[in-house]
Scaffold this motif. Sequence first.
Motif, PDB file in Angstrom:
ATOM      1  N   HIS A   1      74.013 -39.968 -35.151  1.00  0.00           N
ATOM      2  CA  HIS A   1      74.891 -38.871 -34.741  1.00  0.00           C
ATOM      3  C   HIS A   1      75.832 -38.559 -35.895  1.00  0.00           C
ATOM      4  O   HIS A   1      76.377 -39.460 -36.533  1.00  0.00           O
ATOM      5  CB  HIS A   1      75.704 -39.276 -33.506  1.00  0.00           C
ATOM      6  N   VAL A   2      76.003 -37.254 -36.172  1.00  0.00           N
ATOM      7  CA  VAL A   2      76.937 -36.804 -37.208  1.00  0.00           C
ATOM      8  C   VAL A   2      77.753 -35.666 -36.614  1.00  0.00           C
ATOM      9  O   VAL A   2      77.197 -34.738 -36.012  1.00  0.00           O
ATOM     10  CB  VAL A   2      76.211 -36.322 -38.475  1.00  0.00           C
ATOM     11  N   ALA A   3      79.067 -35.734 -36.766  1.00  0.00           N
ATOM     12  CA  ALA A   3      79.929 -34.675 -36.228  1.00  0.00           C
ATOM     13  C   ALA A   3      81.190 -34.577 -37.072  1.00  0.00           C
ATOM     14  O   ALA A   3      81.708 -35.585 -37.564  1.00  0.00           O
ATOM     15  CB  ALA A   3      80.298 -34.963 -34.774  1.00  0.00           C
ATOM     16  N   ARG A   4      81.643 -33.349 -37.249  1.00  0.00           N
ATOM     17  CA  ARG A   4      82.930 -33.146 -37.904  1.00  0.00           C
ATOM     18  C   ARG A   4      84.018 -33.184 -36.846  1.00  0.00           C
ATOM     19  O   ARG A   4      83.913 -32.525 -35.802  1.00  0.00           O
ATOM     20  CB  ARG A   4      82.963 -31.804 -38.633  1.00  0.00           C
ATOM     21  N   MET A   5      85.067 -33.972 -37.095  1.00  0.00           N
ATOM     22  CA  MET A   5      86.123 -34.166 -36.107  1.00  0.00           C
ATOM     23  C   MET A   5      87.329 -33.314 -36.443  1.00  0.00           C
ATOM     24  O   MET A   5      87.662 -33.101 -37.611  1.00  0.00           O
ATOM     25  CB  MET A   5      86.538 -35.640 -36.059  1.00  0.00           C
ATOM     26  N   ASP A   6      87.997 -32.836 -35.402  1.00  0.00           N
ATOM     27  CA  ASP A   6      89.225 -32.074 -35.556  1.00  0.00           C
ATOM     28  C   ASP A   6      90.399 -33.048 -35.603  1.00  0.00           C
ATOM     29  O   ASP A   6      90.667 -33.744 -34.612  1.00  0.00           O
ATOM     30  CB  ASP A   6      89.383 -31.112 -34.385  1.00  0.00           C
TER      31      ASP A   6
END
Length: 408
Positions: free
Chosen positions: A329-334
Motif C-alpha cells: 500500500h502506498v498513500a500520500r498523507m495530509d
Amino acid sequence: MSDAHSVRARPALVDLAEADPALAALSLWCDHRDGAATGTAGTVITYGPDFDVLPRHVQIGLAAHHVLHVALRHSARMAELQARHGDAFQPKLFNLAADALVNTVLLAADHALPRPAVTLEGLFREGLGQNEASLAEWDVERLYFALLPRDGAEGDRSAEVEAYAERQQFAPDVDAGDTEGGGGADAEEAARWQQHLSRAVEAGRSAGRGIGASLHRLADLPEPQTPWNVILRRLLTRAVMPERRPSPQRPARRWIAAAAQARQAGTPVPGFERGYRPQTEVARIVVALDASGSIDDARLGLFWAEVTGIARRMAVELHLVVFDDGIRHVARMDPVQTRPVLPDLPRGGGTDFAPVVALAARLGASALVMLTDLDGPTGPAPRFPVIWAVPDGSGVTAPFGRLVDLAR
C-alpha cells in the motif's frame, strides 16, 4: 485523601530507617498520605485501610515496594508510553513489568512482601517459558514490550503471562497520575532521582544491609536521556533541510549587485558568477510501516501512532508505505489530518526492505523512516538518510542509517 503525612505508614517508615538505610533515604523524597487504597501516582504514595491490618514486617516491605516505584519513576515512564502509544498502551501489563522488577529487588534484600507476589524469575519461567532473567538486563520498558501479546504469532505466551499474574494475585498499583510535563522537565527529574539513588546506594553500602549493596546493578535505574521523539525530530529536520547546488540559470546575488554597480559607473561588467538553488524543491519523507507476519497487531498499533505523530509534527510532503516482502500500500498523507485511518490490509509473509528503499528513491525522498523490528534483508544503503525506528533496540544493530529505540 488527606494532604497530611500518612498516619498509617509512619511506624513502618520509622522502622524502615533501621531495616534499609538506602530505602529510608529515598522515602524522604516521597509524599506519604493516607487514602482509600494503597498505590503510587507520581511521587505520592497512598496507604489504604488494608495497610493497617498487615504485620509490621510486611508493612515495611510494602512501603519499600512503593518507594522504589517512585524512585524508579514508574509513574512518569508509564505516562510517557501512554502519551506516545495512545489506545494501544496496556497499563496493566506495564504495572506487571514494574512489580516484577521491584519485587525481585526487595526479596533479594530479604524484605517481606504480601504473598504471593510476582517476580522477574517467576514471570520468565511460568509466563514466558524462559529460565534466564537478570535485573542487570531488563528495565521496565523493555520488559513491557517483551510481555505484549503477539497476535497470531508463533510462540505467543500472553495467556501464560495472564495466568501467572492471576495465580500471584497481581493487582496494578501504579497510576500515571499528574506527572512531569515531558521533554526537559522529564530529563531534569530523571537526573534528580539518579542523584537520590546514588546517595541511597552509598548509604546502603556503608550500613551493609538493605538494597544498597545491589541497587547499582539494576538496569531499571532512571537515566537522563534524550527522548526518542526528540532524536527522531532532529534527524528528520536535518534530513529535510534544503541542500544548495550551483545553478547556471540563477546568478549569485553579489554578481547582480556588482553588475548593476558596473553599469551605473560605466565600467566593465564582471564575469558571470553562478548562484545556488535548493537540492530538492519539496522536502519529502517516506514512512514505511512493516506489516509482516513478525509484526503483531499490538506493535502495528504502536507503529501507527508514531506515523500520525510524524505527520502532525513535520510540515512536509509525507508518503506512507505498508510492506512485508513486497509493497502492499502506498498513500500520500495530509499532515493536517490528525487521525488518519490505517488501511485494513492483509497481513503475513516475510520482510524485505529493499523494495521500500527503491520506492523511496523513485519518490525522491529526503528521508526514509522504517517502523519495523529489523528482521529481513535490506539491500545496499541509499544516498538519502534512513532512520530505523524499532520497538525494542536492545541487541539490535542497523545495517546503515540511524537506529531510534521507541522503548526509550
